[in-house]
Scaffold this motif. Sequence first.
Motif, short mmCIF file in Angstrom:
data_model
loop_
_atom_site.label_atom_id
_atom_site.label_comp_id
_atom_site.label_asym_id
_atom_site.label_seq_id
_atom_site.Cartn_x
_atom_site.Cartn_y
_atom_site.Cartn_z
N SER A 77 44.39 50.66 47.81
CA SER A 77 44.58 49.49 47.80
C SER A 77 44.74 48.96 46.18
CB SER A 77 43.61 48.69 48.58
OG SER A 77 43.79 48.75 49.92
N SER A 100 50.19 48.16 48.69
CA SER A 100 50.05 47.01 47.85
C SER A 100 51.40 46.00 48.59
CB SER A 100 50.28 47.21 46.30
OG SER A 100 51.50 48.10 46.03
N GLY A 120 47.42 45.08 51.92
CA GLY A 120 47.89 44.96 50.54
C GLY A 120 47.42 43.34 50.33
N GLN A 148 42.23 44.35 47.07
CA GLN A 148 42.89 44.01 48.23
C GLN A 148 42.15 44.43 49.40
OE1 GLN A 148 46.61 46.53 47.78
NE2 GLN A 148 46.92 45.83 45.79
#
Length: 476
Positions: A77, A100, A120, A148
């Motif tokens: 992430s 992401s 994300g 994230q």
Amino acid sequence: MNDISRDIDPGLIDRFAAIVGDKYALRDQQDIVPYLTERRGLWHGRTALVLRPGSVDEVSRIMQLATETGTPVVPQSGNTGLVGAQVPDTSGRQIVLSLSRLNRIREIDVLSNTITVEAGVILQTLQEAADAADRLFPLSLAAQGSCQIGGNLSSNAGGTGVLAYGNARELCLGVEVVLPTGEVFDDLRKLKKDNTGYDLKNLFIGAEGTLGVITAAVLKLFPKPKGREVAFAGLSSPEAALSLFSLAMDRAGAALTAFELIGRRPYDFTLLHAPGVVRPLSGDWPWYVLMQISSGRSAEDARALIEEVLSAGLEQEIVGDAVIAASIAQGDAFWNFRELLPEAQKPEGASIKHDISVPVAAIPQFIEKAAGAVQSVSPGAREVCFGHMGDGNLHYNISRPIGGDDEAFLGLYHAMNKAVHDVVRNLHGSISAEHGIGQLKRDELIATAPPMAIELMRRVKTAFDPAGIMNPGKVI
């Protein structure tokens, strides 16, 4: 950069790339570099390919192909983890799956007090979306501007709000997960009460990407406090801090939303090395506490509660000195001081870090015994202790002796870890309170956890990932 595409068949790379499109299949090593090193620089991996899918369907197709071809996959992430769980190994055979681009906020349900987000979504973005809906999402971390949600859940992140709201596990009602086979487990439910069998979502929360890929989640929201007060207090000892915590819990109860312990050394490091910080208290104390009280009723109620707690602390000679933030800006400055503690340690040279938890009542005993253990390994080493006293989690970091050699000190890493963690285990604590296991603590976990616990974890891993392609070499 070396050409490592030979480690994965070029034709297979093309097949993976075709799923997301060439624009989102990173093959150039200059583009790949940011995905290969964790933030402290302890692990450096290799890969020929970073995939950035834009939908759950693409993640599913990637995992189907990975299972078909036996290709190991490392989910990633925000790459802010501190135990190396998100970094590929050095073989060049593993591919990185970056979440992401799965960054949509799918729904905010104010009446249900939930928000449904993709993996994300940056934590700070989620916080701001909740705030715009007049709600609070209480997970708060130093890395919130870049970490994230997928990583927060995969590592069961903690932070400064755990005392009142729990860690990531307690904040999650449902998940969407792509299994190693590519099958999608859709459990995006908003229910606070659901006793229909095993709680499957909690197998994936905290699993660090070893059982599947979290692609979305339903998270809890809370009413925004109508009053928030922040105070900085100086105290003589950890025992005094524990007494203040007990007093604050008695007087404020659930309104006590943060209680952070800060040692004199990290406090001084921050004054010395962090630009722009202001000394919270005029005098110096051996220990400090950052305390926050939040009221759902009014600003006046929060103010009255924190004044009551601190007045009682002063009268009982638990607190030596204290200041209540005079404005929102000053309260934010107090919190900024706390968040800068880890960075302010870096200029002091090499550091050996520990993320531990013990029962709250045992914190003073841990601090005393751990200091002796540290000095037995490295005389003159400097204990840098701070953390979330309210939930028993301390970041117990050790800076090398003044004038010492960084490399020689880091050579004591395993001996220092063992010495500190032996104290933790003797107090029935945990060697990983909120950062996870990853690569950093995998071998120690296997060596020291109850054998049946390790066996059960291996059975779960085998059941979900029989081909062993999900983030291999991490956790177990």
